[in-house]
Design an enzyme around this catalytic site. Sequence first.
Site, PDB file in Angstrom:
ATOM      1  N   TYR A 140      -3.240   5.402   1.652  1.00 28.04           N
ATOM      2  CA  TYR A 140      -4.603   4.681   1.144  1.00 28.04           C
ATOM      3  C   TYR A 140      -5.726   5.568   0.864  1.00 28.04           C
ATOM      4  O   TYR A 140      -6.467   5.798  -0.056  1.00 28.04           O
ATOM      5  CB  TYR A 140      -4.915   3.819   2.243  1.00 28.04           C
ATOM      6  N   SER A 192     -14.475   4.813   0.623  1.00 31.45           N
ATOM      7  CA  SER A 192     -14.185   4.502   2.201  1.00 31.45           C
ATOM      8  C   SER A 192     -14.595   5.770   2.880  1.00 31.45           C
ATOM      9  O   SER A 192     -14.390   6.893   2.433  1.00 31.45           O
ATOM     10  CB  SER A 192     -12.790   4.075   2.528  1.00 31.45           C
ATOM     11  N   LYS A 241      -7.942   6.828  -2.479  1.00 30.07           N
ATOM     12  CA  LYS A 241      -9.399   6.899  -2.689  1.00 30.07           C
ATOM     13  C   LYS A 241     -10.076   8.052  -3.064  1.00 30.07           C
ATOM     14  O   LYS A 241     -10.885   8.352  -3.919  1.00 30.07           O
ATOM     15  CB  LYS A 241     -10.128   6.356  -1.392  1.00 30.07           C
TER      16      LYS A 241
HETATM   17  P1  NAD Z   1      -9.840  -7.627  -0.279  1.00 30.71           P
HETATM   18  O1  NAD Z   1      -8.273  -7.282  -0.162  1.00 30.71           O
HETATM   19  O2  NAD Z   1     -10.416  -8.694   0.359  1.00 30.71           O
HETATM   20  O3  NAD Z   1      -9.959  -7.636  -1.626  1.00 30.71           O
HETATM   21  C1  NAD Z   1      -9.629  -6.867  -2.834  1.00 30.71           C
HETATM   22  C2  NAD Z   1      -9.202  -7.832  -3.868  1.00 30.71           C
HETATM   23  O4  NAD Z   1      -8.768  -6.932  -5.113  1.00 30.71           O
HETATM   24  C3  NAD Z   1      -8.577  -9.062  -3.562  1.00 30.71           C
HETATM   25  O5  NAD Z   1      -9.018 -10.254  -4.275  1.00 30.71           O
HETATM   26  C4  NAD Z   1      -7.155  -8.921  -4.183  1.00 30.71           C
HETATM   27  O6  NAD Z   1      -6.598 -10.003  -4.789  1.00 30.71           O
HETATM   28  C5  NAD Z   1      -7.669  -7.948  -5.463  1.00 30.71           C
HETATM   29  N1  NAD Z   1      -6.895  -7.043  -6.179  1.00 30.71           N
HETATM   30  C6  NAD Z   1      -5.911  -6.191  -5.375  1.00 30.71           C
HETATM   31  N2  NAD Z   1      -5.068  -5.285  -6.485  1.00 30.71           N
HETATM   32  C7  NAD Z   1      -5.514  -6.027  -7.630  1.00 30.71           C
HETATM   33  C8  NAD Z   1      -5.095  -5.565  -8.933  1.00 30.71           C
HETATM   34  N3  NAD Z   1      -4.299  -4.374  -9.375  1.00 30.71           N
HETATM   35  N4  NAD Z   1      -5.764  -6.222  -9.853  1.00 30.71           N
HETATM   36  C9  NAD Z   1      -6.716  -7.339  -9.701  1.00 30.71           C
HETATM   37  N5  NAD Z   1      -6.850  -7.638  -8.475  1.00 30.71           N
HETATM   38  C10 NAD Z   1      -6.417  -6.825  -7.449  1.00 30.71           C
HETATM   39  O7  NAD Z   1     -10.639  -6.292   0.337  1.00 30.71           O
HETATM   40  P2  NAD Z   1     -11.901  -5.933   0.681  1.00 30.71           P
HETATM   41  O8  NAD Z   1     -11.839  -5.769   2.123  1.00 30.71           O
HETATM   42  O9  NAD Z   1     -12.875  -6.974  -0.131  1.00 30.71           O
HETATM   43  O10 NAD Z   1     -12.038  -4.506   0.039  1.00 30.71           O
HETATM   44  C11 NAD Z   1     -12.721  -4.373  -1.332  1.00 30.71           C
HETATM   45  C12 NAD Z   1     -12.504  -2.914  -1.577  1.00 30.71           C
HETATM   46  O11 NAD Z   1     -13.271  -2.095  -0.717  1.00 30.71           O
HETATM   47  C13 NAD Z   1     -11.258  -2.312  -1.599  1.00 30.71           C
HETATM   48  O12 NAD Z   1     -11.013  -1.405  -2.631  1.00 30.71           O
HETATM   49  C14 NAD Z   1     -11.253  -1.505  -0.340  1.00 30.71           C
HETATM   50  O13 NAD Z   1     -10.113  -0.532  -0.361  1.00 30.71           O
HETATM   51  C15 NAD Z   1     -12.722  -0.937  -0.146  1.00 30.71           C
HETATM   52  N6  NAD Z   1     -12.958  -0.649   1.114  1.00 30.71           N
HETATM   53  C16 NAD Z   1     -12.672  -1.862   2.199  1.00 30.71           C
HETATM   54  C17 NAD Z   1     -13.165  -1.604   3.644  1.00 30.71           C
HETATM   55  C18 NAD Z   1     -12.791  -2.773   4.509  1.00 30.71           C
HETATM   56  O14 NAD Z   1     -12.898  -2.409   5.781  1.00 30.71           O
HETATM   57  N7  NAD Z   1     -12.651  -3.925   4.155  1.00 30.71           N
HETATM   58  C19 NAD Z   1     -13.489  -0.483   3.867  1.00 30.71           C
HETATM   59  C20 NAD Z   1     -13.661   0.749   2.962  1.00 30.71           C
HETATM   60  C21 NAD Z   1     -13.339   0.332   1.612  1.00 30.71           C
HETATM   61  C1  UD1 Z   2      -9.541   1.312   9.425  1.00 29.66           C
HETATM   62  C2  UD1 Z   2      -8.674   2.250   8.460  1.00 29.66           C
HETATM   63  C3  UD1 Z   2      -9.530   2.893   7.587  1.00 29.66           C
HETATM   64  C4  UD1 Z   2     -10.218   1.915   6.928  1.00 29.66           C
HETATM   65  C5  UD1 Z   2     -11.120   1.076   7.529  1.00 29.66           C
HETATM   66  C6  UD1 Z   2     -11.723   0.057   6.903  1.00 29.66           C
HETATM   67  C7  UD1 Z   2      -6.713   2.820   9.871  1.00 29.66           C
HETATM   68  C8  UD1 Z   2      -6.098   3.797  10.769  1.00 29.66           C
HETATM   69  N1  UD1 Z   2      -7.958   3.052   9.453  1.00 29.66           N
HETATM   70  O1  UD1 Z   2     -10.452   2.123   9.933  1.00 29.66           O
HETATM   71  O2  UD1 Z   2      -8.695   3.733   6.835  1.00 29.66           O
HETATM   72  O3  UD1 Z   2     -11.124   2.595   5.879  1.00 29.66           O
HETATM   73  O4  UD1 Z   2     -10.301   0.306   8.573  1.00 29.66           O
HETATM   74  O5  UD1 Z   2     -11.197  -1.050   6.449  1.00 29.66           O
HETATM   75  O6  UD1 Z   2      -6.304   1.697   9.907  1.00 29.66           O
HETATM   76  N2  UD1 Z   2      -8.825  -1.256  17.448  1.00 29.66           N
HETATM   77  C9  UD1 Z   2      -8.132  -1.738  18.508  1.00 29.66           C
HETATM   78  N3  UD1 Z   2      -7.399  -2.776  18.568  1.00 29.66           N
HETATM   79  C10 UD1 Z   2      -7.024  -3.526  17.227  1.00 29.66           C
HETATM   80  C11 UD1 Z   2      -7.679  -3.013  16.265  1.00 29.66           C
HETATM   81  C12 UD1 Z   2      -8.678  -1.957  16.211  1.00 29.66           C
HETATM   82  O7  UD1 Z   2      -8.527  -1.209  19.792  1.00 29.66           O
HETATM   83  O8  UD1 Z   2      -6.159  -4.243  17.637  1.00 29.66           O
HETATM   84  C13 UD1 Z   2      -9.688  -0.139  17.296  1.00 29.66           C
HETATM   85  C14 UD1 Z   2      -9.274   1.144  16.650  1.00 29.66           C
HETATM   86  O9  UD1 Z   2      -8.578   1.939  17.413  1.00 29.66           O
HETATM   87  C15 UD1 Z   2     -10.682   1.722  16.173  1.00 29.66           C
HETATM   88  C16 UD1 Z   2     -11.517   0.321  16.277  1.00 29.66           C
HETATM   89  O10 UD1 Z   2     -11.050  -0.690  16.841  1.00 29.66           O
HETATM   90  O11 UD1 Z   2     -11.226   2.405  17.373  1.00 29.66           O
HETATM   91  C17 UD1 Z   2     -11.706   0.004  14.686  1.00 29.66           C
HETATM   92  O12 UD1 Z   2     -10.394  -0.169  14.228  1.00 29.66           O
HETATM   93  P1  UD1 Z   2     -10.384  -0.863  12.767  1.00 29.66           P
HETATM   94  O13 UD1 Z   2     -11.149  -1.970  12.456  1.00 29.66           O
HETATM   95  O14 UD1 Z   2      -8.851  -0.988  12.456  1.00 29.66           O
HETATM   96  O15 UD1 Z   2     -11.050   0.287  11.625  1.00 29.66           O
HETATM   97  P2  UD1 Z   2     -10.815   1.853  11.540  1.00 29.66           P
HETATM   98  O16 UD1 Z   2      -9.594   2.183  12.272  1.00 29.66           O
HETATM   99  O17 UD1 Z   2     -12.014   2.366  11.850  1.00 29.66           O
END
Ligand code: NAD
Ligand code: UD1
Length: 342
Positions: free
Chosen positions: A153, A128, A157
Amino acid sequence: MIERKVVLITGGAGYIGSHTTLVLLRAGYKVLVLDNLSNSSYLSLKRVSKMTGTAPSFVHGDVRDRRLLDNLFRLNKVDSVIHFAGLKAVGESVNDPLSYYSNNTAGTVTLCQAMAAAGVCSLIFSSSATVYGNGATVPINEEQMADYPTNPYGRSKRMIEQILFDLARSNDKWSIGVLRYFNPVGAHESGLIGEDPLGVPNNLLPYLAQVALGKMPELPIFGDDYETHDGTGVRDYIHVMDLAEGHLSALTALETRSGVNIWNLGTGKGYSVLEVVQAFEAANGCNVPYRIVGRRPGDIAVCYADPSKAARELGWHAKLDLTTMMRDTWRWQTLNPNGYRD
Ligand code: NAD
Ligand code: UD1
């Protein structure tokens, strides 16, 4: 007959995992999903099967279960692993850090041990932009590490990344792709799969879409006093289908690369919260009431990627624009007002 490559996708029932499963099945891979369904529904994979006409194999289980992993690798000839499984809520990680170090960090160690034992050495890991910590200079390239992430978190990572570096140094058989996602949003254009957060959403787009649907009265905007052009936070929003395609490109690239390869997956463009709200209203013809509230602790002003390394080395770049992200978010939300829980 050409043998289809087999990819194990951990967390494949989740938001990014289900879209990536779809893209890989369409590209001709055989997909095996391992998920404990702690934050997802099996319905996402049923819908992927319907959309592709091919079902991924599914194992309901935990990535920390070594015996299950050993059996899985014994019964299936896996070529590569894409590792999404883990927990991702920043606030929850502050209150329950051990769950994050267990699911994310320890889970990845167990997975890598089982892979090593089975002789599977191609891995893509979901990292991330949060690993850059505060104070990185935009656009952020892969070399920057401003300081340590501010929450468990993010630290889980960053620790995993370091573990993967050590692993690759210990044995040159490993080919590892570390993908640092910026802000994934949107849904498949069909509206059949999308993001389905449990409870009150933490992230901007799911919250905004639920306000537009009338499930929440107004969107809190966390601060309008940042040093940005309109005072609200700026982020690099990337369509989840572009992100999924990035995994396909990385998988192909790893066939001819070894060691750890880090790639930012972002668009390189930053949009403010107010710009996102306006884009959502314009794309979908609806009204999103909002209120400016105080800053959210831990938020930074501006974060967007330098995605040129991925363009150069993977031949990948994000194609879908902000309007498409907004339209697809809304289609998913209106077709599935209760997510997968209908
Ligand atoms: P998500 O929660 O929708 O998907 C994660 C999946 O992993 C889920 O289906 C959950 O049931 C499964 N899971 C969790 N712990 C587990 C375990 N111990 N064993 C087996 N399955 C398990 O999340 P996502 O948004 O699809 O994210 C996927 C990956 O990308 C994560 O590692 C997350 O940290 C990373 N990531 C997500 C974002 C985001 O904004 N969505 C941003 C940066 C990184
Ligand atoms: C968040 C996580 C980050 C993670 C990323 C992707 C935090 C502090 N950071 O990032 O670790 O990798 O999601 O999953 O949670 N905002 C509002 N109102 C809301 C929600 C968000 O104004 O109700 C604003 C936030 O202040 C930010 C932007 O929208 O400026 C995006 O927020 P968000 O979607 O939560 O993502 P990040 O904070 O960038």
